[in-house]
Write an enzyme that holds these catalytic residues in place. Structure first.
Site, PDB file in Angstrom:
ATOM      1  N   ASP A  51       0.866  -1.173   0.000  1.00 56.71           N
ATOM      2  CA  ASP A  51       0.000   0.000   0.000  1.00 56.71           C
ATOM      3  C   ASP A  51       0.910   1.233   0.000  1.00 56.71           C
ATOM      4  OD1 ASP A  51      -2.283   1.648   0.308  1.00 56.71           O
ATOM      5  OD2 ASP A  51      -2.070   1.594   2.490  1.00 56.71           O
ATOM      6  N   ASP A  53      -0.162   5.140   1.140  1.00 58.25           N
ATOM      7  CA  ASP A  53      -0.407   6.033   2.273  1.00 58.25           C
ATOM      8  C   ASP A  53      -0.437   5.255   3.589  1.00 58.25           C
ATOM      9  OD1 ASP A  53      -1.184   8.856   1.100  1.00 58.25           O
ATOM     10  OD2 ASP A  53      -2.145   7.368  -0.175  1.00 58.25           O
ATOM     11  N   ASP A 256      -2.112  -0.663   5.650  1.00 56.84           N
ATOM     12  CA  ASP A 256      -2.517  -0.115   6.948  1.00 56.84           C
ATOM     13  C   ASP A 256      -4.005   0.184   7.074  1.00 56.84           C
ATOM     14  OD1 ASP A 256      -2.435   2.213   5.157  1.00 56.84           O
ATOM     15  OD2 ASP A 256      -2.683   3.379   7.004  1.00 56.84           O
TER      16      ASP A 256
END
Length: 310
Positions: A51, A53, A256
């Site tokens: 991922d 961000d 996240d």
């Protein structure tokens, strides 16, 4: 503190510590368990999914300033030199590419609805080579609708509620409310729902202080993971069926946010591979391991490179 000088630990703090310890037993640090993870991957080909961000860059107030460090870029470059590596993000593919700046990676933008293979500097400026590198765009027919919804959300949300920002990620839209007064978060959600009543083929999901508007099709980061594994020549199974003995991939997915759970579920169904949640706090997750922050992600990627070079 007692009259004898002993420190009294507040009950709530002790309970929180116990909860964290229990969670860490179920989702141990991927750094602390690196040797065990490497042993599980032995004899298989590691494929890395990341991922952006909150994973490669910290979460920031302004999404346009979510820039990764040069040290993180070097770590990702080192991993990509040794393993097939993909960035899987809710962001527009072109924006993530501009942030990461590495053309040797696979990029799956818009929650995996816009997938491109490794390209080069000439192709990234447009032309036939860029078109050939685009591997999958399952929501292409939704582009006009998404454009209309974007304009409506800019007018009804960004133009009305201070701090709200609507980001056009090509195949999906992100309504950021991190900079909105907390008392108006409900108003943001109400306005977004009001706009989407005119677009029944678009669906609404929520991430970390962001509302995501996506086409109502069966496609997410988990489907993108399956697609990329298949494109790389590995079994794309992940719904509980037997993958077979010929699947020698060991996917590692690091993310996240809630949207990454779709990929974690695919890995859990495969029965091998490693889902790694980036979080300082206990969360419900299908990931098997955890890392605290992008700094630990960088350390983990560097250990992968060192292990491959050994």
């Amino acid at each position: 503190m007692t009259k004898h000088g002993a420190v009294v630990v507040p009950v709530a703090a002790a309970a929180a510590d116990a909860e964290h310890d229990e969670w860490m037993e179920k989702h141990p640090s991927a750094l602390g368990k690196f040797e065990a993870l490497a042993a599980a991957a032995k004899g298989k080909r590691i494929v890395v999914f990341l991922d952006y961000d909150g994973t490669l860059s910290p979460i920031v107030e302004d999404p346009d300033r979510a820039v990764m460090t040069d040290e993180m870029r070097d770590a990702v470059r080192g991993v990509a030199a040794r393993f097939p590596t993909a960035i899987v993000s809710g962001r527009c593919r072109d924006k993530v590419l501009s942030f990461v700046g590495l053309e040797e990676l696979y990029y799956a933008g818009s929650h995996g609805m816009d997938i491109q293979g490794p390209t080069n500097a000439a192709a990234s400026k447009g032309g036939e080579e860029e078109e050939e590198s685009v591997l999958c765009q399952p929501a292409r027919e939704f582009l006009p609708m998404i454009g209309e919804a974007y304009a409506a959300l800019v007018e009804k949300v960004e133009g009305v509620i201070p701090g709200a920002k609507v980001e056009n990620n090509k195949f999906c839209l992100s309504v950021h409310f991190r900079r909105v007064d907390e008392r108006r978060w409900g108003a943001v959600a109400d306005q977004v729902r009001a706009v989407l009543r005119g677009y029944p083929r678009l669906r609404l999901t929520q991430g970390r202080k962001v509302l995501e508007v996506r086409p109502a099709i069966k496609w997410d980061k988990g489907e993108a993971l399956r697609f990329l594994l298949s494109a790389l020549g590995f079994s794309a199974a992940g719904d509980g069926e037997d993958d077979g003995d010929d699947d020698d991939a060991f996917p590692i997915y690091i993310g996240d946010d809630r949207t990454d759970e779709d990929a974690f579920r695919v890995l859990r169904a495969r029965g091998h591979g490693a889902g790694i949640l980036v979080s300082r706090f206990p969360k419900d997750t299908c990931a098997s391991f955890s890392l605290r922050d992008p700094g630990e992600v960088k350390d983990f990627l560097r250990k992968l490179v060192t292990c491959a070079a050994a």
